[in-house]
Write an enzyme that holds these catalytic residues in place. Structure first.
Site, PDB file in Angstrom:
ATOM      1  CB  THR A 223      41.926  47.451  44.703  1.00 39.31           C
ATOM      2  OG1 THR A 223      42.436  46.112  44.565  1.00 39.31           O
ATOM      3  CG2 THR A 223      41.847  48.126  43.336  1.00 39.31           C
ATOM      4  N   PRO A 224      41.905  47.457  47.792  1.00 38.52           N
ATOM      5  CG  PRO A 224      40.162  48.230  49.151  1.00 38.52           C
ATOM      6  CD  PRO A 224      40.709  48.326  47.748  1.00 38.52           C
ATOM      7  CG  MET A 225      41.046  41.269  45.926  1.00 38.13           C
ATOM      8  SD  MET A 225      39.864  40.677  44.672  1.00 38.13           S
ATOM      9  CE  MET A 225      40.687  41.193  43.164  1.00 38.13           C
TER      10      MET A 225
ATOM     11  CE1 TYR B  26      41.997  37.983  39.330  1.00 41.00           C
ATOM     12  CE2 TYR B  26      44.145  37.948  38.258  1.00 41.00           C
ATOM     13  CZ  TYR B  26      43.011  38.640  38.654  1.00 41.00           C
ATOM     14  OH  TYR B  26      42.890  39.974  38.369  1.00 41.00           O
TER      15      TYR B  26
ATOM     16  CB  SER C 139      35.355  47.997  47.501  1.00 41.10           C
ATOM     17  OG  SER C 139      35.442  46.682  46.961  1.00 41.10           O
TER      18      SER C 139
ATOM     19  CG  ASP D  70      26.527  36.162  45.387  1.00 42.12           C
ATOM     20  OD1 ASP D  70      27.206  36.119  44.334  1.00 42.12           O
ATOM     21  OD2 ASP D  70      26.798  35.475  46.384  1.00 42.12           O
ATOM     22  CB  VAL D  71      27.730  38.713  40.220  1.00 43.19           C
ATOM     23  CG1 VAL D  71      27.622  40.215  40.315  1.00 43.19           C
ATOM     24  CG2 VAL D  71      29.061  38.197  40.762  1.00 43.19           C
TER      25      VAL D  71
ATOM     26  CG  ASP E  92      29.687  44.888  45.782  1.00 43.07           C
ATOM     27  OD1 ASP E  92      29.710  43.944  46.582  1.00 43.07           O
ATOM     28  OD2 ASP E  92      30.711  45.349  45.249  1.00 43.07           O
TER      29      ASP E  92
END
Length: 253
Positions: free
Chosen positions: A193-195, A158, A17, A64-65, A38
């Protein structure tokens, strides 16, 4: 400008995404073979449909990273599909708690942000290094943020993780230069973006009157250039794409 990417192979994390999907589409449009990684299988399948509709070769690898074994297995699958990996783009990322002071930020939230944003990039790149070393004019692009340099209220985890990611890239650029591998970062501001819509409660779209918002495809265009052998002189730096916001004084509160 011709980017000389045709026939080369890229691995894009977070490709299910947002910016990761836009990067995959942009690289495929330049003729690259793209491995899509992803943890969201449904998102990966949608990205793959977009690429295949344009007759672009791609591979889905679910991982999953933050899980070392899953990342290693995924990279092995990519190498079996395409022995040379010319570019790794680390787009997998989360914002974590938004609008919370450090007192309200739990240890679990802090660890989760660093696990995805920083450790995830470390694991992906470490696993891909043998393939990158075997490729010609290899490159790594890290998706950072202008929050690496400009603090955003209530987003300490973040901001700290993106600053760590930029410095990780600088250190890697020194370590990997003898192998002919460039490492660069892209530091955009707010991207639609969606996030980001969820984080900023902008489900119906952004009010851009106070601050310009860019599309994911704009960031993807930066990534495509930086991934290209045409950008061979660009190494160890972060391209800040924030409309000059970080250069101004008297930032808005």
């Amino acid at each position: 400008m011709e980017l000389a990417l045709a026939g080369r192979t890229a691995l894009v994390t977070g490709a299910g995404s947002g910016i990761g999907r836009a990067v995959a589409v942009a690289l495929a449009a330049e003729g690259m073979r793209v491995a899509l990684l992803d943890r969201d299988r449904g998102g990966l399948e949608e990205t793959a449909r977009m690429l295949r509709s344009a007759a672009a070769p791609c591979l889905i690898v679910t991982a999953d990273v933050t899980v070392e074994g899953e990342v290693s297995a995924a990279v092995d699958t990519v190498v079996a599909w395409s022995a040379d990996v010319h570019t790794v783009v680390c787009c997998a990322g989360i914002s974590g708690p938004v609008g919370e002071g450090i007192e309200q930020t739990s240890r679990a939230d802090w660890d989760a942000v660093f696990a995805v944003n920083v450790t995830g990039a470390f694991l992906a790149l470490r696993a891909a290094l043998p393939a990158l070393r075997a490729a010609d004019a290899a490159s790594v692009v890290l998706l950072a943020s202008d929050s690496a340099a400009v603090a955003s209220p209530g987003m300490a985890a973040y901001c700290a993780s993106k600053a760590a990611l930029v410095q990780f890239g600088r250190a890697l650029s020194v370590d990997l230069a003898p192998d002919g591998i460039r490492v660069v970062a892209v530091s955009p501001s707010v991207v639609d973006t969606p996030m980001s819509r969820s984080d900023l409660a902008a489900d119906d779209g952004f009010d851009t009157a106070g601050f310009p918002v860019q599309g994911a495809e704009e960031v993807a265009a930066h990534v495509a250039y930086l991934a290209s052998p045409r950008a061979r002189a660009v190494n160890g730096s972060a391209l800040v794409s924030d409309f000059g916001y970080s250069a101004r004084s008297g930032f808005p509160a």
